[in-house]
Design a protein around this motif. Structure first.
Motif, PDB file in Angstrom:
ATOM      1  N   THR A  76      56.004 -23.036 -62.099  1.00  0.00           N
ATOM      2  CA  THR A  76      55.594 -22.469 -63.661  1.00  0.00           C
ATOM      3  C   THR A  76      56.425 -21.668 -63.431  1.00  0.00           C
ATOM      4  N   GLN A  77      56.321 -21.348 -65.076  1.00  0.00           N
ATOM      5  CA  GLN A  77      56.725 -19.995 -65.346  1.00  0.00           C
ATOM      6  C   GLN A  77      56.247 -18.723 -66.348  1.00  0.00           C
ATOM      7  N   ALA A  78      56.487 -17.455 -65.424  1.00  0.00           N
ATOM      8  CA  ALA A  78      54.938 -16.383 -65.345  1.00  0.00           C
ATOM      9  C   ALA A  78      55.698 -16.014 -66.994  1.00  0.00           C
ATOM     10  N   ASP A  79      54.771 -15.596 -67.433  1.00  0.00           N
ATOM     11  CA  ASP A  79      55.169 -13.873 -68.793  1.00  0.00           C
ATOM     12  C   ASP A  79      55.692 -13.393 -68.440  1.00  0.00           C
ATOM     13  N   VAL A  80      56.888 -12.663 -69.130  1.00  0.00           N
ATOM     14  CA  VAL A  80      57.186 -11.708 -69.012  1.00  0.00           C
ATOM     15  C   VAL A  80      56.850 -10.104 -68.878  1.00  0.00           C
ATOM     16  N   LEU A  81      57.227  -8.892 -68.410  1.00  0.00           N
ATOM     17  CA  LEU A  81      56.187  -8.353 -68.195  1.00  0.00           C
ATOM     18  C   LEU A  81      55.419  -7.128 -69.226  1.00  0.00           C
TER      19      LEU A  81
ATOM     20  N   ALA B  75      52.598   0.904 -60.674  1.00  0.00           N
ATOM     21  CA  ALA B  75      52.092   0.627 -61.680  1.00  0.00           C
ATOM     22  C   ALA B  75      52.083  -0.414 -61.914  1.00  0.00           C
ATOM     23  N   LEU B  76      53.794  -0.798 -61.897  1.00  0.00           N
ATOM     24  CA  LEU B  76      55.137  -2.097 -62.384  1.00  0.00           C
ATOM     25  C   LEU B  76      54.261  -2.862 -61.290  1.00  0.00           C
ATOM     26  N   ALA B  77      54.064  -2.307 -59.892  1.00  0.00           N
ATOM     27  CA  ALA B  77      53.782  -3.668 -58.749  1.00  0.00           C
ATOM     28  C   ALA B  77      53.066  -4.518 -58.945  1.00  0.00           C
ATOM     29  N   ARG B  78      51.878  -3.819 -59.638  1.00  0.00           N
ATOM     30  CA  ARG B  78      50.391  -3.866 -60.169  1.00  0.00           C
ATOM     31  C   ARG B  78      50.899  -5.241 -61.040  1.00  0.00           C
ATOM     32  N   LEU B  79      51.092  -4.974 -62.011  1.00  0.00           N
ATOM     33  CA  LEU B  79      51.637  -5.540 -63.185  1.00  0.00           C
ATOM     34  C   LEU B  79      52.467  -7.053 -62.588  1.00  0.00           C
ATOM     35  N   LEU B  80      53.223  -6.878 -61.666  1.00  0.00           N
ATOM     36  CA  LEU B  80      53.541  -8.239 -61.151  1.00  0.00           C
ATOM     37  C   LEU B  80      52.905  -9.281 -60.497  1.00  0.00           C
ATOM     38  N   LEU B  81      51.716  -8.369 -60.167  1.00  0.00           N
ATOM     39  CA  LEU B  81      50.360  -9.338 -59.561  1.00  0.00           C
ATOM     40  C   LEU B  81      49.689 -10.092 -60.734  1.00  0.00           C
ATOM     41  N   THR B  82      49.314  -8.892 -61.506  1.00  0.00           N
ATOM     42  CA  THR B  82      48.736  -9.544 -62.990  1.00  0.00           C
ATOM     43  C   THR B  82      49.729 -10.707 -63.322  1.00  0.00           C
ATOM     44  N   ARG B  83      51.040 -10.796 -63.815  1.00  0.00           N
ATOM     45  CA  ARG B  83      51.598 -11.420 -64.424  1.00  0.00           C
ATOM     46  C   ARG B  83      51.672 -12.507 -63.260  1.00  0.00           C
ATOM     47  N   TYR B  84      51.436 -12.960 -62.465  1.00  0.00           N
ATOM     48  CA  TYR B  84      51.421 -13.626 -60.784  1.00  0.00           C
ATOM     49  C   TYR B  84      50.235 -14.408 -61.162  1.00  0.00           C
ATOM     50  N   ASP B  85      48.894 -13.686 -61.504  1.00  0.00           N
ATOM     51  CA  ASP B  85      47.982 -14.182 -61.631  1.00  0.00           C
ATOM     52  C   ASP B  85      46.815 -15.073 -62.852  1.00  0.00           C
ATOM     53  N   GLU B  86      48.009 -14.262 -63.989  1.00  0.00           N
ATOM     54  CA  GLU B  86      47.794 -15.303 -65.146  1.00  0.00           C
ATOM     55  C   GLU B  86      48.486 -16.345 -65.491  1.00  0.00           C
ATOM     56  N   ALA B  87      50.115 -16.741 -64.697  1.00  0.00           N
ATOM     57  CA  ALA B  87      50.481 -17.361 -64.398  1.00  0.00           C
ATOM     58  C   ALA B  87      49.672 -18.959 -63.803  1.00  0.00           C
ATOM     59  N   ARG B  88      48.894 -18.255 -62.588  1.00  0.00           N
ATOM     60  CA  ARG B  88      48.160 -19.446 -61.766  1.00  0.00           C
ATOM     61  C   ARG B  88      47.261 -20.493 -62.410  1.00  0.00           C
ATOM     62  N   VAL B  89      46.650 -19.526 -63.658  1.00  0.00           N
ATOM     63  CA  VAL B  89      45.438 -20.106 -64.113  1.00  0.00           C
ATOM     64  C   VAL B  89      45.303 -21.201 -64.316  1.00  0.00           C
ATOM     65  N   PRO B  90      46.347 -21.694 -65.157  1.00  0.00           N
ATOM     66  CA  PRO B  90      46.703 -23.604 -65.120  1.00  0.00           C
ATOM     67  C   PRO B  90      46.656 -24.698 -64.400  1.00  0.00           C
ATOM     68  N   VAL B  91      47.811 -23.471 -63.696  1.00  0.00           N
ATOM     69  CA  VAL B  91      48.194 -24.347 -62.253  1.00  0.00           C
ATOM     70  C   VAL B  91      46.219 -24.582 -61.427  1.00  0.00           C
ATOM     71  N   ASP B  92      45.971 -23.580 -61.037  1.00  0.00           N
ATOM     72  CA  ASP B  92      44.660 -23.741 -60.397  1.00  0.00           C
ATOM     73  C   ASP B  92      43.529 -24.940 -61.645  1.00  0.00           C
ATOM     74  N   GLY B  93      43.563 -24.434 -62.740  1.00  0.00           N
ATOM     75  CA  GLY B  93      42.554 -25.711 -63.372  1.00  0.00           C
ATOM     76  C   GLY B  93      42.999 -26.621 -63.574  1.00  0.00           C
ATOM     77  N   ALA B  94      44.430 -27.468 -63.244  1.00  0.00           N
ATOM     78  CA  ALA B  94      44.763 -28.988 -62.593  1.00  0.00           C
ATOM     79  C   ALA B  94      44.629 -28.930 -61.647  1.00  0.00           C
ATOM     80  N   MET B  95      44.332 -28.381 -60.835  1.00  0.00           N
ATOM     81  CA  MET B  95      43.918 -28.857 -59.210  1.00  0.00           C
ATOM     82  C   MET B  95      42.727 -29.288 -59.318  1.00  0.00           C
TER      83      MET B  95
END
Length: 250
Positions: free
Chosen positions: A99-104, A228-248
């Motif tokens: 899954t490709q996450a969004d840019v920062l 702040a940048l490290a936290r943002l990477l985790l935010t984008r990671y979590d956002e990208a997981r939402v459709p994956v988790d929903g599909a699961m």
């Protein structure tokens, strides 16, 4: 079930400071979320390449990967290079879900990181009202990316800086030195330059040279491995997981 692996995709550079900064950032991400597997791949110049990392993960039996572009705007690499690399990997590694996450950017966390670097360079919050800020990015030929930088400059202006103007190290105008001089011509007594870039390299060096040439009062560091940048990477990671988790769970 194990969480998807986070694969941070950086552009890469011949400058060794680039890869060192990227690795420092991913190490900070790991420290914020122990147990999450975080890998780093590069599009060019540095190893390991993105395809090699994905092949290794597939060989190890990894089921899912969230590929996160280490990019501040949706320009060429986000719209073309990275999707192409990931499409080829999906074709070769059909058992690996990618899954490709969004840019920062844009993000309030990036604005926080910019201001933190300025404070570290000697600007205090009380100085904002008398300081003009040059938001200096790498530059792009993509109008969407340029518009995003202009919008971020407007957002920062609303936080109390007396003026905020964008500048670009390549592809677009104006250059850093020209914006510093323009702010001086408008009567701004103190000018700070904030590189809106993640890691050192040729273009950040060009920004620094422009700041020095026009005698800016303050030059902030690159965003680098900021919290702040490290936290943002985790935010984008979590956002990208939402459709994956929903599909699961469907």
């Amino acid at each position: 079930m194990a969480a998807p692996v986070l694969l941070v995709i950086a552009h890469g550079s011949r400058d060794p400071r680039h890869a060192a900064t990227v690795h420092a950032l991913t190490a900070r991400v790991r420290s914020l979320r122990p147990g999450l597997r975080v890998e780093t791949g590069f599009l060019e110049f540095n190893a390991p390449s993105v395809p090699r990392v994905l092949e290794r993960l597939a060989a190890e039996g990894t089921d899912e990967v969230v590929a996160l572009p280490l990019l501040l705007t949706r320009a060429f690499h986000a719209k073309s290079d990275i999707p192409s690399v990931l499409r080829e990997a999906r074709a070769r590694l059909p058992r690996l879900r990618i899954t490709q996450a969004d840019v920062l950017g844009p993000s309030p966390l990036l604005n926080t990181a910019v201001e933190q670097r300025l404070y570290e360079a000697g600007v205090s919050p009380g100085d904002k009202g008398s300081t003009g800020l040059v938001l200096a990015s790498a530059g792009s030929t993509d109008p969407e990316a340029i518009a995003v930088i202009a919008e971020i400059a407007r957002e920062l202006r609303h936080t109390g800086w007396c003026a905020v103007r964008p500048a670009f190290a390549s592809a677009s105008l104006p250059r850093t030195a020209d914006v510093v001089r323009a702010l001086r011509a408008d009567g701004v007594g103190r000018v700070a330059v904030a590189p809106y870039v993640i890691a050192p390299g040729r273009l950040p060096d060009r920004i620094a040279a422009g700041a020095g040439e026009a005698r800016a009062d303050v030059l902030a560091g690159v965003l680098g491995p900021s919290s702040a940048l490290a936290r943002l990477l985790l935010t984008r990671y979590d956002e990208a997981r939402v459709p994956v988790d929903g599909a699961m769970s469907a």
